[in-house]
Design a protein around this motif. Sequence first.
Motif, mmCIF file in Angstrom:
data_model
loop_
_atom_site.group_PDB
_atom_site.id
_atom_site.type_symbol
_atom_site.label_atom_id
_atom_site.label_comp_id
_atom_site.label_asym_id
_atom_site.label_seq_id
_atom_site.Cartn_x
_atom_site.Cartn_y
_atom_site.Cartn_z
ATOM 1 N N ALA A 192 73.958 -51.522 -34.159
ATOM 2 C CA ALA A 192 72.718 -52.237 -34.399
ATOM 3 C C ALA A 192 71.489 -51.401 -34.050
ATOM 4 C CB ALA A 192 72.696 -53.532 -33.577
ATOM 5 N N SER A 193 71.632 -50.454 -33.127
ATOM 6 C CA SER A 193 70.478 -49.677 -32.678
ATOM 7 C C SER A 193 70.902 -48.275 -32.258
ATOM 8 C CB SER A 193 69.788 -50.391 -31.505
ATOM 9 O OG SER A 193 68.794 -49.573 -30.926
ATOM 10 N N VAL A 194 70.409 -47.283 -32.980
ATOM 11 C CA VAL A 194 70.683 -45.896 -32.607
ATOM 12 C C VAL A 194 70.019 -45.571 -31.273
ATOM 13 C CG1 VAL A 194 70.347 -43.479 -33.252
ATOM 14 C CG2 VAL A 194 70.952 -45.155 -34.991
ATOM 15 N N LEU A 195 68.862 -46.179 -31.018
ATOM 16 C CA LEU A 195 68.169 -45.937 -29.755
ATOM 17 C C LEU A 195 69.003 -46.394 -28.563
ATOM 18 C CD1 LEU A 195 64.410 -46.781 -30.446
ATOM 19 C CD2 LEU A 195 65.394 -44.558 -29.832
ATOM 20 N N ALA A 196 69.727 -47.510 -28.730
ATOM 21 C CA ALA A 196 70.583 -47.998 -27.647
ATOM 22 C C ALA A 196 71.684 -46.985 -27.357
ATOM 23 C CB ALA A 196 71.184 -49.353 -28.014
ATOM 24 N N PHE A 197 72.253 -46.424 -28.398
ATOM 25 C CA PHE A 197 73.278 -45.395 -28.242
ATOM 26 C C PHE A 197 72.715 -44.179 -27.517
ATOM 27 C CE2 PHE A 197 75.002 -41.407 -29.900
ATOM 28 C CZ PHE A 197 76.339 -41.529 -29.550
ATOM 29 N N THR A 198 71.535 -43.709 -27.970
ATOM 30 C CA THR A 198 70.914 -42.544 -27.356
ATOM 31 C C THR A 198 70.578 -42.804 -25.896
ATOM 32 O OG1 THR A 198 69.975 -41.892 -29.497
ATOM 33 C CG2 THR A 198 68.994 -40.914 -27.528
ATOM 34 N N ALA A 199 70.077 -44.014 -25.619
ATOM 35 C CA ALA A 199 69.735 -44.364 -24.238
ATOM 36 C C ALA A 199 70.979 -44.388 -23.359
ATOM 37 C CB ALA A 199 69.033 -45.718 -24.204
ATOM 38 N N GLY A 200 72.078 -44.941 -23.872
ATOM 39 C CA GLY A 200 73.316 -44.982 -23.102
ATOM 40 C C GLY A 200 73.856 -43.601 -22.822
ATOM 41 N N ALA A 201 73.856 -42.755 -23.848
ATOM 42 C CA ALA A 201 74.341 -41.386 -23.682
ATOM 43 C C ALA A 201 73.455 -40.607 -22.718
ATOM 44 C CB ALA A 201 74.396 -40.685 -25.036
ATOM 45 N N GLY A 202 72.138 -40.783 -22.847
ATOM 46 C CA GLY A 202 71.208 -40.095 -21.961
ATOM 47 C C GLY A 202 71.342 -40.546 -20.516
ATOM 48 N N LEU A 203 71.548 -41.851 -20.329
ATOM 49 C CA LEU A 203 71.738 -42.372 -18.982
ATOM 50 C C LEU A 203 72.955 -41.737 -18.320
ATOM 51 C CD1 LEU A 203 71.141 -44.363 -16.670
ATOM 52 C CD2 LEU A 203 72.496 -46.073 -17.914
ATOM 53 N N GLY A 204 74.040 -41.625 -19.073
ATOM 54 C CA GLY A 204 75.238 -41.003 -18.523
ATOM 55 C C GLY A 204 74.996 -39.573 -18.087
ATOM 56 N N LEU A 205 74.299 -38.791 -18.895
ATOM 57 C CA LEU A 205 74.011 -37.403 -18.565
ATOM 58 C C LEU A 205 73.120 -37.288 -17.330
ATOM 59 C CD1 LEU A 205 73.422 -35.998 -22.156
ATOM 60 C CD2 LEU A 205 75.125 -35.128 -20.547
ATOM 61 N N LEU A 206 72.099 -38.120 -17.270
ATOM 62 C CA LEU A 206 71.160 -38.041 -16.152
ATOM 63 C C LEU A 206 71.783 -38.528 -14.852
ATOM 64 C CD1 LEU A 206 67.849 -39.187 -17.889
ATOM 65 C CD2 LEU A 206 68.557 -36.860 -17.292
ATOM 66 N N TRP A 207 72.627 -39.559 -14.931
ATOM 67 C CA TRP A 207 73.256 -40.049 -13.710
ATOM 68 C C TRP A 207 74.255 -39.019 -13.180
ATOM 69 C CZ3 TRP A 207 72.006 -42.977 -9.996
ATOM 70 C CH2 TRP A 207 72.956 -43.398 -9.059
ATOM 71 N N LEU A 208 74.951 -38.334 -14.067
ATOM 72 C CA LEU A 208 75.856 -37.284 -13.624
ATOM 73 C C LEU A 208 75.075 -36.202 -12.886
ATOM 74 C CD1 LEU A 208 78.661 -35.975 -13.549
ATOM 75 C CD2 LEU A 208 78.122 -34.908 -15.746
ATOM 76 N N SER A 209 73.924 -35.824 -13.417
ATOM 77 C CA SER A 209 73.090 -34.822 -12.748
ATOM 78 C C SER A 209 72.688 -35.292 -11.358
ATOM 79 C CB SER A 209 71.825 -34.548 -13.580
ATOM 80 O OG SER A 209 72.148 -33.976 -14.820
ATOM 81 N N ALA A 210 72.266 -36.548 -11.267
ATOM 82 C CA ALA A 210 71.815 -37.079 -9.984
ATOM 83 C C ALA A 210 72.953 -37.139 -8.971
ATOM 84 C CB ALA A 210 71.207 -38.468 -10.193
ATOM 85 N N VAL A 211 74.115 -37.607 -9.403
ATOM 86 C CA VAL A 211 75.256 -37.743 -8.495
ATOM 87 C C VAL A 211 75.731 -36.379 -8.008
ATOM 88 C CG1 VAL A 211 77.695 -38.388 -8.384
ATOM 89 C CG2 VAL A 211 76.040 -39.969 -9.352
#
Length: 222
Positions: A192-211
């Motif tokens: 339904a939303s490419v932005l939702a996909f991009t946001a989810g993927a980006g969140l995963g990458l950024l949280w991995l960096s933070a952890v």
Amino acid sequence: MTGTFTTPGPLHSAAATQRSTARWLTTGGVVAGPLFLAAGLAQGLTREGFDFTRNAISQLALGGAGWVQTLSFVCTGALLVAGAAGLRRTLRRGSAGRWAPALVGVFGLSFWAAAAFPADAGAGFPAGSPDATVMSGHGAAHMAAGMIGYLALCAAFVVLARPLAARGLRGWAVASRVVPVAVLAGFMASAASVLAFTAGAGLGLLWLSAVMARLADAPGDR
């Protein structure tokens, strides 16, 4: 008077070297996500026909300048694999020390697979492409690599919650169990939303960096 002299033992020197090596390797995992997202943002804002509301970052590997995104996939994968090796040295023991680095390594390898099997054109990108996307073999392999990689990443977050809690980082541990839900929700909403996909993927990458950055700086188990 007879004195007793001690010299810096080889064990101390070896331990310091291991810590230094672990920190350098872990830095790869810390910078991988932000660099990948920065490269994608820069390309998305400058490539003709690309629209963040319609196109996934993976599609930037298509067209004349697609080599830039392909290189981004390869470099990000290498940084993540290095980060996984650093995470192994940081955690050292226990089930988390075995599983979390392996899962992060799978996530890194998925970027290499994504580089080898590019996404399909569609939704008007590259410029002049039709809106409809016709699934090809390499496109299906690209999607499978991404799904496997992000499932491994989400599993790694759950596994990492334990060493985070053991280091007294309770809030981080809770968040590490919640973030995978948000990442998977973004993937499920992708139709339904490419932005939702991009946001989810980006969140995963950024949280991995933070952890990974937090674990590298945190003291050992309490």
